[in-house]
Scaffold this active site. Structure first.
Site, PDB file in Angstrom:
ATOM      1  N   LYS A 113       9.144  -5.786  -2.232  1.00 37.10           N
ATOM      2  CA  LYS A 113       9.130  -5.454  -3.499  1.00 37.10           C
ATOM      3  C   LYS A 113      10.450  -5.155  -3.915  1.00 37.10           C
ATOM      4  O   LYS A 113      11.173  -4.643  -3.522  1.00 37.10           O
ATOM      5  CB  LYS A 113       8.262  -4.093  -3.431  1.00 37.10           C
ATOM      6  CG  LYS A 113       6.586  -3.988  -3.080  1.00 37.10           C
ATOM      7  CD  LYS A 113       5.908  -2.957  -3.143  1.00 37.10           C
ATOM      8  CE  LYS A 113       4.539  -3.335  -2.593  1.00 37.10           C
ATOM      9  NZ  LYS A 113       3.732  -3.974  -3.866  1.00 37.10           N
ATOM     10  N   ARG A 145      -5.591  -8.100   0.765  1.00 37.84           N
ATOM     11  CA  ARG A 145      -6.809  -8.950   1.005  1.00 37.84           C
ATOM     12  C   ARG A 145      -6.953  -9.372   2.379  1.00 37.84           C
ATOM     13  O   ARG A 145      -8.101  -9.864   2.813  1.00 37.84           O
ATOM     14  CB  ARG A 145      -6.577 -10.023  -0.176  1.00 37.84           C
ATOM     15  CG  ARG A 145      -5.452 -10.944   0.102  1.00 37.84           C
ATOM     16  CD  ARG A 145      -5.249 -11.812  -1.182  1.00 37.84           C
ATOM     17  NE  ARG A 145      -4.625 -10.954  -2.166  1.00 37.84           N
ATOM     18  CZ  ARG A 145      -4.120 -11.493  -3.457  1.00 37.84           C
ATOM     19  NH1 ARG A 145      -4.414 -12.518  -3.759  1.00 37.84           N
ATOM     20  NH2 ARG A 145      -3.852 -10.484  -4.401  1.00 37.84           N
TER      21      ARG A 145
END
Length: 509
Positions: free
Chosen positions: A283, A357
């Site tokens: 990130k 996910r």
């Protein structure tokens, strides 16, 4: 823990450090809401005038304090705005009561006891005021140093310790049940908040699993924990793929509430990334500081299952906590790697920051093996959902339109902002992979919908499923408001609990 009592005592004679009254917007100025008649009398019917002089208008969430005066035992009167008064013959909005009670409780931080003289015309209103006050009284102090010598006086940062809801009848079965439910629910929402606010060096997959085991032991829940050896042996490629770059290995926790009279089985699956660096797809600066909150879905699931047990709901509720830490290292999954999931499907990992996910997919597949009547997963899954719906609203996707509508209606009923989202079939093609069954990324536009379509691939055939993307409301970075604190909020717990209640009652599924 903040204590809650119901009382039919007069607000004028009850001994408390403060009495809370409601104020609404009137045509000619603020008007004191029902429930505070005794306080009005103590002010010779001029309480609204006094408050208006001090600038109060009755606007929602507005807080104004005045001295209690000689006619009251309480030295302080706190007026909290309820917004517009309801139409004649209509009840006060429960969410407005919940937020007002929360704002008052926050304003009374450092106070020992407060009496809430707000409108409580029925059991639902009793529940709303009780919930709001208990949630507003929350504070996270686990990492605060001692305030020093007790002789210096009371801790001014301590949450309100004792709440009395006036006008609520302790011998009324409906009122008593509403208060007991509010206490259990608020305690578990605050458990979720504590978990979310705990820094990642204090909450790893292993310690999170231990928290679940402790809660299970306390409330008679069955808890099973799969460690990294069991996950590897069992073929949980999603969980292992995300967690293999960290020194803190992943866990899959199953926590079960079962009831002898249950006719339905609800499975709840929570994303539990205890820290999300993004992995190799690191990130950028400015996006890491709050990533301890990426386990908010798992916290919500744990709290919802424990609440179901505390309320003894006649429904089977199984929680699945998919716990991992997503870190970059020499052993971390790389972009371009292919993982073999628990379902047997292969996934090309195009972005290691789309990790939630992957862990959810393994847990959803495992939950599907028990053929529950419905699966609901909860996750801080995508920034795209925040862009679409903002910071206070979670998105709802489902493989059944009627179920999606029901979840949305339930969220609205309990005061959680949500919005039903579509699942456009054409977005599925963007996840086609030249080397695997599916990729973990698709089109950039509609990224929140793409994530939902990915998860749907792992839901067992014929099982009703919904996905709650709580990336916006799970962690509040702004100033507190209503009963919502800064930091972890416990988003989705109320929705999941009411879903379990409705399922137990036979209204769903």
């Amino acid at each position: 823990m903040t204590a809650l009592t119901l009382s039919t005592s007069s607000a004028a004679t009850l001994r408390a450090d403060a009495v809370v009254v409601g104020l609404v917007k009137g045509a000619k100025g603020p008007v004191v809401a029902p429930g505070a008649e005794a306080v009005e009398t103590a002010f010779d019917g001029r309480l609204a005038d006094v408050l208006e002089t001090l600038g109060a208008s009755g606007a929602e969430g507005e807080v104004t304090k005045v001295p209690g005066g000689s006619g009251l035992k309480a030295p302080v009167v706190l007026a909290v705005g309820l917004g517009e008064a309801p139409a004649e013959g209509k009840s006060y909005d429960n969410e407005a009561l919940r937020r007002a009670a929360g704002a008052a409780a926050r304003a009374l931080t450092g106070t020992k006891k407060a009496a809430f003289a707000l409108p409580v015309a029925d059991a639902d209103a009793v529940a709303a005021v009780s919930e709001g006050a208990l949630l507003g009284a929350y504070s996270f102090t686990a990492y605060r140093s001692s305030n020093g010598d007790a002789k210096k006086g009371a801790d001014k940062s301590a949450p309100l310790a004792d709440i009395a809801v006036l006008g609520a009848k302790p011998r009324d079965k409906a009122h008593k049940a509403a208060a007991e439910r509010a206490q259990a629910l608020a305690a578990e929402i605050n458990r979720a908040r504590d978990l979310i606010n705990t820094p990642s060096n204090g909450l790893t997959p292993k310690t999170f699993a231990a928290e679940a085991q402790a809660a299970g032991k306390e409330y008679g829940l069955k808890v099973e924990v799969l460690d990294e050896k069991a996950l590897k042996k069992g073929g949980y490629g999603g969980l292992m793929g995300v967690g293999q770059g960290s020194e803190n290995p992943p866990r899959l926790v199953k926590i079960s509430h079962t009831h002898a009279k249950a006719k339905k089985h609800l499975a709840l699956v929570g994303k539990g990334i205890t820290y999300d660096s993004g992995g190799i797809s690191l990130k950028p600066a400015g996006h890491n500081e709050t990533m301890k909150c990426d386990m908010s879905g798992a916290a919500a699931v744990l709290s919802a299952v424990v609440t179901a047990a505390r309320l003894d709901l006649p429904v089977n509720v199984t929680g699945w906590l998919a716990l991992a830490e997503n870190m970059p290292s020499g052993s971390a999954t790389r972009p371009g790697d292919v993982l073999t999931m628990y379902s047997g499907k292969t996934v090309e990992v195009l972005n290691t920051d789309a990790e939630g996910r992957l862990v959810l997919a393994d847990a959803i597949t495992r939950a599907s093996e028990e053929t529950p009547d419905a699966i609901v997963d909860v996750a801080t899954l995508t920034g795209a959902m925040v862009l679409a719906l903002g910071n206070r609203t979670f998105g709802i996707m489902a493989n059944d339109d009627a179920f999606r509508t029901s979840v949305h209606e339930i969220a609205t009923e309990v005061g959680e902002q949500s919005w039903p989202m579509p699942m456009p079939a054409e977005l599925r093609k963007g996840m086609d992979s030249p080397v695997a069954d599916i990729a973990n990324m698709g089109e950039r536009m509609g990224g929140g919908l793409v994530a939902g379509l990915f998860l749907q691939e792992f839901v067992g055939e014929g099982i009703t499923w919904a996905h709650l993307d709580i990336a916006g409301p799970a962690f509040h970075e702004g100033a507190p408001y209503g009963y919502t604190p800064k930091g972890g909020t416990g988003s989705a717990v109320r929705t999941l609990v009411r879903l379990a209640e409705r399922t137990a009652a036979g209204d769903l599924l």
